[in-house]
Motif scaffolding. Sequence first.
Motif: not given
Length: 410
Positions: A76-86
């Motif tokens: 979950v943290k991995l997926a949301l961590g990618i979402a921030v820079p996108v």
Amino acid sequence: SQGALRQVLTLLGGAGLAQAIALAASPLLTRLYAPEHFGVFALFASLVTLIATVATGRYELAVILPASDAEAWQVVKLALGIAVPVTALTLLAVALGGGALAERAGDAGLAVWAWLLPVAVLLTALINTLTVWANRRQAYGALAVNRVAQSGVTAAASVGLGAAGWASPGLMLGSVVGQAGAAWLLVSRRPRGQGEASGATLGELARRYRDFPRINLPHALLDAAQASVVLALLGAAYGGAVLGWYAFALRIARTPLAMIGSSVGQVFQQRAARLADSGGDLAELSRRTTQRLLLIAAPFGVAVVWAPDLFGWVFGDNWRDAGLYARVLAPWMILNLLTSPMSQLPLIVGRQGGAFAFGVVYQLAMVLPLVIGWALAWPVLHTLTLQSAAASAVLLVYGVWLQRLARSGR
């Protein structure tokens, strides 16, 4: 099993009530907003979906797979961590090109509302990821409540904004308000249990589930890009009113089916992942799932015959054409319902490459008929009939392949 049936019925109950709210609001919306407004909103929503598909790298789909909740929460943290820079890149793109985007949509006044795009992308990424987490924990009651709340808030905000005279941005802003409410509920009511230590780092998990961004992401991008291209081609070839009628036909006819398919698919995905891990009977699960979907599809297939009259009576005479489009597209919608819940099966059994190949053919079946119809100056109904027939043929073959996949387990 009885447990699976209860889970499906819980999600279907939430989906049904959510759609009832949306349908109840629709006669008001069609009298507050013009077809062109629905067309612009459809373009906005398709763009959000396209960017949100990239935003998580598709790692949110892997949340269901780890053996422990601790590792699942790391995903979950991995997926949301990618979402921030996108999201940050989307914000930059809007700052540089929001005005051009609004002009392309046909309303330069929408430039200020282009700032909703990154907000909607981040909210979509958050909702998608936490929905899979809740699905993993079998929190189906919370998911049902979430859908009803999102639908209710969206409907109330859209009607209120339209009545206040905010016709151009009203549907977009109402959708974002509804997303914000749904995201808040998922965050505040998420099941606990992620506090235990995980032995896997984010980097290790990214490598373990690398097939999701490597194979599934291009497939999902094709789906999202296809939706945007279809809307753009329809608008360019036939004008804003036709685009609005098409978008409204999907909103009223396809969206309820898609929500039902998503509800069934969430239960199917969770149970299929467990069965695949334990060597259980995937074929029996797939057979029961398809039978239940056929029971839902049958009354829809009958009702859609009278769609033009129903649309004209409920939404106003100006919307009869949307009913015609819904009737023509009905075979495609029904086959989508029958195949979409099991579309996660290739991910579970490691056959993403085959699913991607079907995805490419399906995208061509959706887009090429529009190109042909535009080039030959066909009436829009002829073009949509060809699109429905071509896409239905591909989905029929895809459904047979999924059933065989379930039987072989690989």
